[in-house]
Write a protein that holds these residues in place. Structure first.
Motif, PDB file in Angstrom:
ATOM      1  N   UNK A 216       0.863  -1.181   0.000  1.00  0.00           N
ATOM      2  CA  UNK A 216       0.000   0.000   0.000  1.00  0.00           C
ATOM      3  C   UNK A 216       0.904   1.237   0.000  1.00  0.00           C
ATOM      4  N   UNK A 217       0.297   2.413   0.114  1.00  0.00           N
ATOM      5  CA  UNK A 217       1.081   3.639   0.234  1.00  0.00           C
ATOM      6  C   UNK A 217       2.021   3.594   1.440  1.00  0.00           C
ATOM      7  N   UNK A 218       1.674   2.787   2.437  1.00  0.00           N
ATOM      8  CA  UNK A 218       2.510   2.709   3.638  1.00  0.00           C
ATOM      9  C   UNK A 218       3.880   2.112   3.350  1.00  0.00           C
ATOM     10  N   UNK A 219       4.010   1.380   2.256  1.00  0.00           N
ATOM     11  CA  UNK A 219       5.293   0.769   1.922  1.00  0.00           C
ATOM     12  C   UNK A 219       6.394   1.819   1.842  1.00  0.00           C
ATOM     13  N   UNK A 220       6.111   2.932   1.190  1.00  0.00           N
ATOM     14  CA  UNK A 220       7.116   3.980   1.059  1.00  0.00           C
ATOM     15  C   UNK A 220       7.552   4.534   2.404  1.00  0.00           C
ATOM     16  N   UNK A 221       6.622   4.658   3.343  1.00  0.00           N
ATOM     17  CA  UNK A 221       6.975   5.152   4.675  1.00  0.00           C
ATOM     18  C   UNK A 221       7.918   4.185   5.373  1.00  0.00           C
ATOM     19  N   UNK A 222       7.668   2.907   5.217  1.00  0.00           N
ATOM     20  CA  UNK A 222       8.559   1.917   5.824  1.00  0.00           C
ATOM     21  C   UNK A 222       9.937   1.946   5.180  1.00  0.00           C
ATOM     22  N   UNK A 223       9.981   2.142   3.859  1.00  0.00           N
ATOM     23  CA  UNK A 223      11.268   2.288   3.179  1.00  0.00           C
ATOM     24  C   UNK A 223      12.002   3.507   3.729  1.00  0.00           C
ATOM     25  N   UNK A 224      11.286   4.616   3.907  1.00  0.00           N
ATOM     26  CA  UNK A 224      11.903   5.822   4.449  1.00  0.00           C
ATOM     27  C   UNK A 224      12.463   5.567   5.844  1.00  0.00           C
ATOM     28  N   UNK A 225      11.706   4.888   6.693  1.00  0.00           N
ATOM     29  CA  UNK A 225      12.199   4.574   8.039  1.00  0.00           C
ATOM     30  C   UNK A 225      13.492   3.775   7.976  1.00  0.00           C
ATOM     31  N   UNK A 226      13.557   2.837   7.053  1.00  0.00           N
ATOM     32  CA  UNK A 226      14.783   2.046   6.883  1.00  0.00           C
ATOM     33  C   UNK A 226      15.934   2.936   6.413  1.00  0.00           C
ATOM     34  N   UNK A 227      15.668   3.810   5.461  1.00  0.00           N
ATOM     35  CA  UNK A 227      16.704   4.710   4.957  1.00  0.00           C
ATOM     36  C   UNK A 227      17.209   5.653   6.056  1.00  0.00           C
ATOM     37  N   UNK A 228      16.321   6.045   6.938  1.00  0.00           N
ATOM     38  CA  UNK A 228      16.682   6.946   8.036  1.00  0.00           C
ATOM     39  C   UNK A 228      17.406   6.226   9.162  1.00  0.00           C
ATOM     40  N   UNK A 229      17.346   4.908   9.170  1.00  0.00           N
ATOM     41  CA  UNK A 229      17.892   4.147  10.296  1.00  0.00           C
ATOM     42  C   UNK A 229      17.093   4.360  11.556  1.00  0.00           C
ATOM     43  N   UNK A 230      15.801   4.606  11.408  1.00  0.00           N
ATOM     44  CA  UNK A 230      14.939   4.942  12.546  1.00  0.00           C
ATOM     45  C   UNK A 230      14.441   3.682  13.254  1.00  0.00           C
TER      46      UNK A 230
END
Length: 214
Positions: free
Chosen positions: A15-29
């Motif tokens: 879903x659209x949430x996939x991108x948010x999870x990718x961002x969290x991974x990229x941020x190391x959050x």
């Protein structure tokens, strides 16, 4: 690290949430998933509607802050983890263009996409939030021609948002597979974070389908 430092992500795979999870991974959050089976309608149950009355994902909770709306989530998260280098600082000249292209996604791109998907006649240019579909995409093409990212050589959270969006919209034929769009999407989807989340999403989606008898 306390529990309040962690991001709670209300999520459903693919879903659209996939991108948010990718961002969290990229941020190391640090984050925890609260997964909804949308095939089973869990997003319309009272427990989740108390979190987001619209029944949409993504939503994040960080301490006492509850953030809905995809573009707001991207801005919030990238600002929360400035050390990752995915957001220009407030006094950076790139801050304005960065915010422009994030806002453009929600204010122009998505309304145009929905009209196209629904095969609806768009509003007259003078009343349309995106002018017309070709002009809306043309602005993106012109910006990306200065590439390789929206802000030139510098990748930001805006590129995670747009790279993931171009990937799925080209897949479904909503956006023409022009070389400039395909190459841009590839820069994001070839990154390890996207690859990890895509694999995880596929497994999770299969589990959800099986749970619903699919």
């Amino acid at each position: 690290m306390t529990s309040n430092d962690r991001i709670a992500l209300y999520y459903s795979p693919q879903t659209r949430a996939t991108g948010t999870r990718v961002l969290l991974e990229e941020l190391g959050a640090p984050y925890d998933l609260h997964v909804l089976n949308m095939k089973a309608g869990e997003q319309r149950q009272p427990a989740y509607l108390a979190i987001n009355l619209l029944g949409k994902v993504p939503v994040i909770r960080h301490g006492e802050a509850l953030v809905t709306e995809q573009v707001a989530i991207y801005i919030y998260l990238a600002d929360l983890f400035p050390g990752a280098g995915l957001t220009p600082a407030l006094d950076d000249p790139c801050r304005g263009p960065y915010l422009r292209w994030i806002a453009y996604y929600g204010s122009s791109f998505e309304p145009a996409l929905i009209d196209k998907f629904m095969k609806r006649e768009p509003a007259p240019v003078s009343h349309s939030p995106y002018s017309d579909y070709d002009s809306m995409l043309g602005a993106l093409e012109a910006q990306l021609s200065r590439g390789p990212y929206l802000l030139g050589e510098r990748m930001t959270a805006a590129d995670i948002l747009w790279g993931v969006a171009f990937s799925w919209t080209m897949m479904f034929g909503f956006v023409p597979r022009k070389d400039i769009f395909a190459a841009y999407a590839e820069r994001i989807t070839s990154r390890p974070a996207f690859q990890r989340i895509t694999a995880s999403d596929a497994e999770m989606a299969a589990q959800h389908a099986a749970a619903c008898g699919g």
